[in-house]
Scaffold this motif. Structure first.
Motif, PDB file in Angstrom:
ATOM      1  N   VAL A   1      27.319 -60.727 -65.291  1.00  0.00           N
ATOM      2  CA  VAL A   1      28.466 -60.771 -64.552  1.00  0.00           C
ATOM      3  C   VAL A   1      27.658 -59.343 -63.117  1.00  0.00           C
ATOM      4  N   GLY A   2      26.483 -58.195 -64.006  1.00  0.00           N
ATOM      5  CA  GLY A   2      26.056 -57.826 -63.134  1.00  0.00           C
ATOM      6  C   GLY A   2      26.770 -55.887 -62.947  1.00  0.00           C
ATOM      7  N   VAL A   3      28.158 -55.977 -64.422  1.00  0.00           N
ATOM      8  CA  VAL A   3      28.598 -54.776 -64.298  1.00  0.00           C
ATOM      9  C   VAL A   3      27.568 -53.663 -65.693  1.00  0.00           C
ATOM     10  N   GLN A   4      26.760 -53.731 -66.233  1.00  0.00           N
ATOM     11  CA  GLN A   4      25.771 -53.730 -66.945  1.00  0.00           C
ATOM     12  C   GLN A   4      25.449 -52.820 -66.881  1.00  0.00           C
ATOM     13  N   ILE A   5      24.588 -51.367 -67.008  1.00  0.00           N
ATOM     14  CA  ILE A   5      23.270 -50.554 -66.079  1.00  0.00           C
ATOM     15  C   ILE A   5      21.799 -51.247 -67.131  1.00  0.00           C
ATOM     16  N   VAL A   6      21.267 -51.839 -66.858  1.00  0.00           N
ATOM     17  CA  VAL A   6      20.186 -52.328 -67.113  1.00  0.00           C
ATOM     18  C   VAL A   6      18.717 -51.208 -67.172  1.00  0.00           C
ATOM     19  N   SER A   7      18.067 -51.082 -68.398  1.00  0.00           N
ATOM     20  CA  SER A   7      16.844 -50.364 -68.590  1.00  0.00           C
ATOM     21  C   SER A   7      15.562 -50.707 -67.791  1.00  0.00           C
ATOM     22  N   GLY A   8      15.621 -52.341 -67.806  1.00  0.00           N
ATOM     23  CA  GLY A   8      14.393 -53.069 -68.139  1.00  0.00           C
ATOM     24  C   GLY A   8      14.464 -54.338 -67.892  1.00  0.00           C
ATOM     25  N   GLY A   9      13.446 -55.174 -66.991  1.00  0.00           N
ATOM     26  CA  GLY A   9      13.574 -56.627 -67.372  1.00  0.00           C
ATOM     27  C   GLY A   9      14.653 -57.487 -65.771  1.00  0.00           C
ATOM     28  N   THR A  10      15.125 -58.602 -66.285  1.00  0.00           N
ATOM     29  CA  THR A  10      15.417 -59.471 -64.837  1.00  0.00           C
ATOM     30  C   THR A  10      16.932 -60.193 -65.052  1.00  0.00           C
ATOM     31  N   VAL A  11      18.159 -60.505 -64.566  1.00  0.00           N
ATOM     32  CA  VAL A  11      19.315 -61.105 -64.569  1.00  0.00           C
ATOM     33  C   VAL A  11      18.644 -62.122 -63.548  1.00  0.00           C
ATOM     34  N   GLN A  12      18.925 -63.120 -64.011  1.00  0.00           N
ATOM     35  CA  GLN A  12      19.198 -64.359 -62.074  1.00  0.00           C
ATOM     36  C   GLN A  12      19.949 -65.514 -62.412  1.00  0.00           C
ATOM     37  N   VAL A  13      21.424 -65.638 -62.335  1.00  0.00           N
ATOM     38  CA  VAL A  13      22.121 -65.741 -61.972  1.00  0.00           C
ATOM     39  C   VAL A  13      22.446 -66.609 -61.320  1.00  0.00           C
ATOM     40  N   LEU A  14      22.287 -67.966 -60.911  1.00  0.00           N
ATOM     41  CA  LEU A  14      22.891 -69.280 -59.628  1.00  0.00           C
ATOM     42  C   LEU A  14      21.543 -68.722 -59.179  1.00  0.00           C
ATOM     43  N   GLY A  15      20.659 -68.630 -59.370  1.00  0.00           N
ATOM     44  CA  GLY A  15      19.568 -68.279 -58.263  1.00  0.00           C
ATOM     45  C   GLY A  15      18.998 -67.487 -58.208  1.00  0.00           C
ATOM     46  N   ARG A  16      20.266 -66.210 -58.280  1.00  0.00           N
ATOM     47  CA  ARG A  16      20.473 -64.492 -57.092  1.00  0.00           C
ATOM     48  C   ARG A  16      20.274 -63.130 -58.157  1.00  0.00           C
ATOM     49  N   PRO A  17      19.850 -62.343 -58.167  1.00  0.00           N
ATOM     50  CA  PRO A  17      19.582 -61.379 -58.905  1.00  0.00           C
ATOM     51  C   PRO A  17      21.785 -61.363 -59.191  1.00  0.00           C
TER      52      PRO A  17
END
Length: 279
Positions: A52-68
């Protein structure tokens, strides 16, 4: 439009010097109920926060419904329900939902719709602080459903509920999926696995199985999902995954293509200063 609602590649999340998630890959198909199952502390909530985009990440990608993940266009397309009920105790159920609808830009007429779908009409004018735990959870779910999001991310929505209420909620989840909504539902209750279209079994920050309920049981020969999960953990610990890979290699022990039905924090939009709601 692809058939994938969520695509995670090489996700890495650290907490201090420790790796919570290290190189995780997964996909969530559209229009299905995907269960994210595993023991407490396995990383389920951390993964959902990344989605859902509220976690700080160190690397990699997360695409949701075609968007970051976490991008502005997703705020009206993704609903998020956290483990703890995220509502205002001094407001009524209806007032809570009216507030969240205004924040999210959902029509006020949507309030009655979600009240009916979550069976809360009888408690609509009741103060939130007088609700039972199960009722408070349903208010949080109703808030996440405002605006008909395409993806619902539900973090242990049935925890603490009696069997009847749990069955009612899973009936609602099924009807939402039948209407085209994608649901990612976390749980540490293994018997809920059979209610999902697809299963992601998680342990210590890794996906150790990506399968379907039927294939989970048939591949392990277990009589229940709990027995099957324990069997997978035992093999995972012993390094008996495909081609001799164990959990440390982050490979899936099972890799079945599930078709399903044929295939508050201050930065959270939708709950003001509460955690949860629409992202």
């Amino acid at each position: 439009m692809t058939n994938t609602a969520v695509e995670v590649r090489g996700l890495r999340i650290r907490r201090g010097r420790s790796a919570v998630i290290d190189g995780l890959d997964l996909e969530v198909p559209r229009g299905a109920i995907v269960g994210l199952l595993g023991p407490s502390g396995s990383g389920k909530t951390t993964l959902m926060r990344a989605i859902v985009g509220v976690q700080i990440v160190s690397g990699g990608t997360v695409q949701v419904l075609g968007r970051p993940a976490g991008s502005a266009p997703l705020r009206h397309r993704v609903g998020y329900m956290t483990q703890q009920a995220s509502i205002y105790d001094d407001l009524s159920v209806r007032a809570n939902l009216r507030y969240f609808a205004r924040v999210q830009g959902a029509p006020q007429s949507d309030v009655d719709r979600v009240l009916e779908r979550t069976d809360l009409m009888g408690q609509a004018d009741q103060l939130a602080r007088t609700l039972s735990g199960g009722q408070a959870n349903r208010v949080s779910l109703a808030a996440a459903m405002l605006g008909n999001p395409e993806l619902l991310v539900l973090d242990e929505p049935t925890v603490g509920l009696d069997p009847v209420l749990r069955a009612d909620l899973w009936g609602l989840f099924r009807s939402l999926a039948d209407e085209g909504t994608t649901l990612l539902v976390s749980s540490h209750v293994m018997d809920e696995a059979t209610r999902c279209d697809r299963l992601l079994l998680m342990r210590e920050g890794a996906i150790i199985a990506d399968t379907t309920p039927r294939d989970l049981l048939s591949s392990t020969g277990a009589a229940s999902a709990e027995e099957a999960f324990l069997d997978i953990i035992e093999k995972d610990t012993a390094g008996e995954g495909p081609a001799g890979h164990g959990r440390r290699s982050r490979t899936h022990l099972l890799s079945q293509n599930a078709n399903g039905k044929g295939r508050p924090s201050h930065d959270r939009r939708g709950h003001g200063t509460k955690e949860g709601g629409r992202r």
